[in-house]
Each structure stands twice: as C-alpha cells, then as structure tokens.
Design a protein around this motif. Structure first.
Motif, PDB file in Angstrom:
ATOM      1  N   ALA A  26      27.465  48.541  42.487  1.00  0.00           N
ATOM      2  CA  ALA A  26      27.700  48.998  43.858  1.00  0.00           C
ATOM      3  C   ALA A  26      26.568  48.615  44.793  1.00  0.00           C
ATOM      4  O   ALA A  26      26.767  48.535  46.009  1.00  0.00           O
ATOM      5  N   ALA A  27      25.369  48.372  44.261  1.00  0.00           N
ATOM      6  CA  ALA A  27      24.222  48.009  45.102  1.00  0.00           C
ATOM      7  C   ALA A  27      24.121  46.517  45.355  1.00  0.00           C
ATOM      8  O   ALA A  27      23.244  46.082  46.105  1.00  0.00           O
ATOM      9  N   ASN A  28      24.982  45.730  44.740  1.00  0.00           N
ATOM     10  CA  ASN A  28      24.928  44.277  44.906  1.00  0.00           C
ATOM     11  C   ASN A  28      25.452  43.894  46.291  1.00  0.00           C
ATOM     12  O   ASN A  28      26.548  44.303  46.678  1.00  0.00           O
ATOM     13  N   PRO A  29      24.711  43.105  47.074  1.00  0.00           N
ATOM     14  CA  PRO A  29      25.165  42.748  48.432  1.00  0.00           C
ATOM     15  C   PRO A  29      26.513  42.040  48.455  1.00  0.00           C
ATOM     16  O   PRO A  29      27.332  42.286  49.359  1.00  0.00           O
ATOM     17  N   PHE A  30      26.768  41.178  47.483  1.00  0.00           N
ATOM     18  CA  PHE A  30      28.029  40.440  47.460  1.00  0.00           C
ATOM     19  C   PHE A  30      29.196  41.358  47.082  1.00  0.00           C
ATOM     20  O   PHE A  30      30.306  41.205  47.603  1.00  0.00           O
ATOM     21  N   VAL A  31      28.936  42.302  46.196  1.00  0.00           N
ATOM     22  CA  VAL A  31      29.964  43.269  45.834  1.00  0.00           C
ATOM     23  C   VAL A  31      30.260  44.191  47.013  1.00  0.00           C
ATOM     24  O   VAL A  31      31.422  44.532  47.279  1.00  0.00           O
ATOM     25  N   ILE A  32      29.220  44.589  47.741  1.00  0.00           N
ATOM     26  CA  ILE A  32      29.418  45.429  48.929  1.00  0.00           C
ATOM     27  C   ILE A  32      30.292  44.702  49.940  1.00  0.00           C
ATOM     28  O   ILE A  32      31.237  45.269  50.499  1.00  0.00           O
ATOM     29  N   LEU A  33      29.988  43.441  50.187  1.00  0.00           N
ATOM     30  CA  LEU A  33      30.763  42.648  51.141  1.00  0.00           C
ATOM     31  C   LEU A  33      32.214  42.519  50.696  1.00  0.00           C
ATOM     32  O   LEU A  33      33.145  42.700  51.496  1.00  0.00           O
ATOM     33  N   ALA A  34      32.425  42.230  49.422  1.00  0.00           N
ATOM     34  CA  ALA A  34      33.791  42.042  48.914  1.00  0.00           C
ATOM     35  C   ALA A  34      34.556  43.360  48.845  1.00  0.00           C
ATOM     36  O   ALA A  34      35.750  43.413  49.163  1.00  0.00           O
ATOM     37  N   ASP A  35      33.872  44.437  48.443  1.00  0.00           N
ATOM     38  CA  ASP A  35      34.555  45.712  48.278  1.00  0.00           C
ATOM     39  C   ASP A  35      34.932  46.322  49.623  1.00  0.00           C
ATOM     40  O   ASP A  35      35.911  47.071  49.719  1.00  0.00           O
ATOM     41  N   ALA A  36      34.181  46.013  50.662  1.00  0.00           N
ATOM     42  CA  ALA A  36      34.459  46.589  51.980  1.00  0.00           C
ATOM     43  C   ALA A  36      35.495  45.798  52.763  1.00  0.00           C
ATOM     44  O   ALA A  36      36.169  46.352  53.634  1.00  0.00           O
ATOM     45  N   THR A  37      35.642  44.504  52.460  1.00  0.00           N
ATOM     46  CA  THR A  37      36.505  43.635  53.265  1.00  0.00           C
ATOM     47  C   THR A  37      37.943  43.671  52.753  1.00  0.00           C
ATOM     48  O   THR A  37      38.191  43.371  51.582  1.00  0.00           O
ATOM     49  N   PRO A  38      38.907  44.009  53.596  1.00  0.00           N
ATOM     50  CA  PRO A  38      40.317  43.983  53.178  1.00  0.00           C
ATOM     51  C   PRO A  38      40.767  42.556  52.881  1.00  0.00           C
ATOM     52  O   PRO A  38      40.294  41.597  53.499  1.00  0.00           O
ATOM     53  N   SER A  39      41.680  42.422  51.945  1.00  0.00           N
ATOM     54  CA  SER A  39      42.195  41.088  51.586  1.00  0.00           C
ATOM     55  C   SER A  39      43.678  41.206  51.253  1.00  0.00           C
ATOM     56  O   SER A  39      44.183  42.292  50.959  1.00  0.00           O
ATOM     57  N   GLY A  40      44.352  40.063  51.279  1.00  0.00           N
ATOM     58  CA  GLY A  40      45.783  40.040  51.010  1.00  0.00           C
ATOM     59  C   GLY A  40      46.095  39.760  49.547  1.00  0.00           C
ATOM     60  O   GLY A  40      45.232  39.365  48.759  1.00  0.00           O
ATOM     61  N   PHE A  41      47.368  39.967  49.178  1.00  0.00           N
ATOM     62  CA  PHE A  41      47.833  39.738  47.820  1.00  0.00           C
ATOM     63  C   PHE A  41      49.094  38.884  47.878  1.00  0.00           C
ATOM     64  O   PHE A  41      49.857  38.928  48.852  1.00  0.00           O
ATOM     65  N   ASP A  42      49.306  38.106  46.816  1.00  0.00           N
ATOM     66  CA  ASP A  42      50.504  37.294  46.759  1.00  0.00           C
ATOM     67  C   ASP A  42      51.679  38.136  46.256  1.00  0.00           C
ATOM     68  O   ASP A  42      51.562  39.352  46.056  1.00  0.00           O
ATOM     69  N   ALA A  43      52.814  37.498  46.033  1.00  0.00           N
ATOM     70  CA  ALA A  43      54.024  38.224  45.632  1.00  0.00           C
ATOM     71  C   ALA A  43      53.871  38.887  44.263  1.00  0.00           C
ATOM     72  O   ALA A  43      54.540  39.883  43.971  1.00  0.00           O
ATOM     73  N   GLN A  44      52.998  38.360  43.402  1.00  0.00           N
ATOM     74  CA  GLN A  44      52.784  38.940  42.073  1.00  0.00           C
ATOM     75  C   GLN A  44      51.689  40.006  42.063  1.00  0.00           C
ATOM     76  O   GLN A  44      51.366  40.544  41.007  1.00  0.00           O
ATOM     77  N   GLY A  45      51.102  40.282  43.220  1.00  0.00           N
ATOM     78  CA  GLY A  45      50.069  41.311  43.296  1.00  0.00           C
ATOM     79  C   GLY A  45      48.679  40.830  42.977  1.00  0.00           C
ATOM     80  O   GLY A  45      47.794  41.645  42.680  1.00  0.00           O
TER      81      GLY A  45
END
Length: 359
Positions: free
Chosen positions: A255-274
């Motif tokens: 949770a303290a990793n800067p890249f994980v923080i950036l990825a975990d906070a940013t919404p993203s889309g999913f394809d038809a298979q989830g």
C-alpha cells in the motif's frame, strides 16, 4: 508566514537550477524516453479496439518512474548544498524565517519535478487519441502524480536539511525512495512466502474403459468424453497436502508503494470478460488478489465442470482499496521529516556536526 518571501526563495532556487545546461539535457532525455515508451505501448496494445487507455496508463507510470528517479538528485542537496556554498547563512540573516526557507526550497523542488511531468503532457494527449480514456481516469491519475511528485520532493528537501553532507543526503533520499518502490514488493514477496499454511486437495478421477481408454459414462457407454457431467468417477479420492503462501497477511506492505497508490486510486475499464484494459487495472488486480484468503481445503472432480473462478472485476468489487492509507503514511512521513529539517536548519544553532560551514 509570508507568501511573498516564500515565493522569492522558491524562485531563486528555480532560477539557479534552470541556468545549467544539464537541466535541458535531462528534459531532452526525459522526452526521448517517453517517445520510445509511447511508441512501444501503441504496439503492445494494438490488439485492443480502444488502445488509448492502455497507452495512457503506461505513459503515466513511466512518468512517475522518471520523476522518482530524477527528483532525489534535484532536491537531495537543496539545503545542505547552499550551506556548503556559503549562501544559506546570507539567506538566514534576512527577514525570511526558517519555515519559509525550508518550505520555499521544497516548493522549488516540487515545481522542478512537475516540470518533468509537464513534458509528458503531449504524450498523454497522443495516448487519448487511441480511444477509451475516461475523463475521471485523467483527473485522478494527474492528481495522484502531482501529489507523489511533491512527496518525493519533500523527502529530498527534508533529508538535505537533516544531514550535513550533500552526497549523503542525496544517497539517503534514493534509499528512502528505493525502500518504497523496490523494498515494498521485495518485502511482500519474502514475508508472504515465508508465512505458509497447509492446503488439503481432494481429487476425484474418471473411470476409464480398459479396452477403448475412453471415460465410462453413466448410461454404460463410452461416448461422453465431451460431457464431464455424464462421466463416472471413482468413489475414492486422491488426497494431497502442500504449503501455500499467505500473501493475505502482508498485502498491506504494498500500500505504501507509489506505483500501487497511483494504480489503486485510478479508475480503469474492463473488457467483456471482466479483465482490465490498462496497467492501472492490472496492477490494482494484483494488489487486491493478494487480499483474498486462499482456500485451505479444495475439492476437484473430473466429473464436474470446473469453475474458472471470479473474474478480475469481481475480485476488485469484493475487496477494499488501500491507496489512501499508503498515501497518508507517505504524507505523514514526509511531514515528520520536514519538521525535523526545520529544527535542524533553525538559527541560532546550538550544535552542528564537525566541519559544517555556516558562513
């Protein structure tokens, strides 16, 4: 605190930085890296109908990586470097307070890091041309990128005020950044694999015909090879035990990793298979999957169609985000170091390390 004096200190620091040729060389190298990263990202995500979201996530993460690599060099000697150059004492005898001096240098280091991030803006715009980039993704990723740039700048500025030698403070800043970016996944992997639990696996096999070698069917024939539900399984089970790592105990380290923080906070889309369509979602899925407690007793049967398990989108929906905890911890650590730097820079100083230049 006087805003005019604060900005004057920051402006003087910025002016001193941009006078050097190395500043423009670093910006040029930064841009070349982003050119190569953007081109390769378009090739990697060319199979997707909307490749923009994947390319955008790569460019943002590469930008954060480059800022994290460059910022400690620019901020790690901002205070003790001036002390060595005999310019800090002349600043301390002005009306500027110690808080204004430290915060002014932090502001200059933050703006310097944001200048490198600004170089990525054209490449982020190019990424949006690929389609699939949502406005909320752009807003959230930009905010987190700006905040993380400030956190790294605060680390460098604070450590330069705590330590007397510029070389040591730059090295110490890199060590702190390395602990957050590289140390957290290493600790997660080592501790997670070191903590294990016993898993019992029950496996039921199909009865095969001794002549044809085909699975026996419930109706007495052998024509159900493609229909596991009609096959006959043995009454006895093969039981095996083995140890499984318990990453669900240590997922919070990431949770303290800067890249994980950036990825975990940013919404993203999913394809038809989830499945996630960009690196933000893939990184977030890896973190959230580690939160899931492994099953310690499982049953498999060749006669029952095996479930493919939950999709990444289902895993993300059933777990909790942790980016605000990691970011909050970083901000508290940076604030504590900044307060220590203010105490160390305050004048008159009762005690200084041997050989420290004060004028």
């Amino acid at each position: 605190m006087n805003a005019s004096r604060l900005w004057t200190i920051a402006r003087l620091d910025l002016t001193q930085r941009i006078r050097t040729v190395s500043w423009y060389v670093m910006l040029g190298v930064f841009a070349l890296v982003l050119v190569a990263s953007t081109a390769l990202s378009f090739l990697s995500f060319s199979s997707q109908e909307d490749s923009g979201s994947g390319v955008y996530s790569v460019v943002v993460l590469i930008t954060l990586l480059l800022v994290v690599l460059v910022s400690p060099t620019l901020s790690g000697n901002s205070i003790n470097g001036d002390r060595d150059a005999a310019t800090l004492a002349s600043l301390q005898v002005t009306q500027a307070t110690t808080v204004e001096i430290v915060l002014g240098k932090f502001l200059a280091a933050w703006l310097t890091g944001l200048t490198f991030a600004a170089v990525a803006v054209p490449f982020l715009f190019v990424a949006t041309l690929g389609g699939g980039v949502k406005p909320i993704t752009v807003v959230v990723s930009t905010v987190i990128l700006v905040v993380e740039t400030g956190v790294v700048a605060a680390f460098g500025t604070a450590i330069s005020g705590v330590l007397a030698r510029p070389l040591f403070s730059v090295a110490a800043t890199y060590l702190v950044v390395a602990a957050l970016t590289l140390g957290t996944p290493i600790a997660f992997a080592l501790i997670g694999t070191g903590i294990t639990s016993e898993r019992v696996e029950h496996y039921q096999t199909v009865v095969y015909d001794g002549v044809t070698g085909a699975p026996e069917c419930k109706d007495g024939t052998t024509g159900c090879a493609d229909n596991p539900g009609e096959q006959v399984c043995r009454d006895d089970e093969e039981v095996s035990t083995y140890r499984v790592p318990r990453f669900d105990y240590v997922w919070w380290i990431l949770a303290a990793n800067p890249f994980v923080i950036l990825a975990d906070a940013t919404p993203s889309g999913f394809d038809a298979q989830g499945y996630p369509e960009d690196l933000f979602g893939q990184t977030r899925y890896g973190l959230r999957q580690a939160q899931v407690t492994p099953e310690l007793e499982v049953f498999y049967s060749d006669c029952d169609p095996m479930s493919s398990g939950p999709t990444p989108q289902e895993v993300l929906d059933s777990t909790v985000p942790s980016w605000f905890v990691g970011l909050g911890g970083q901000v508290l650590l940076a604030g504590g170091l900044m307060w220590w730097a203010i105490l160390r820079t305050a004048t008159p100083a009762r005690r200084l390390p041997p050989g420290t230049r004060i004028a």
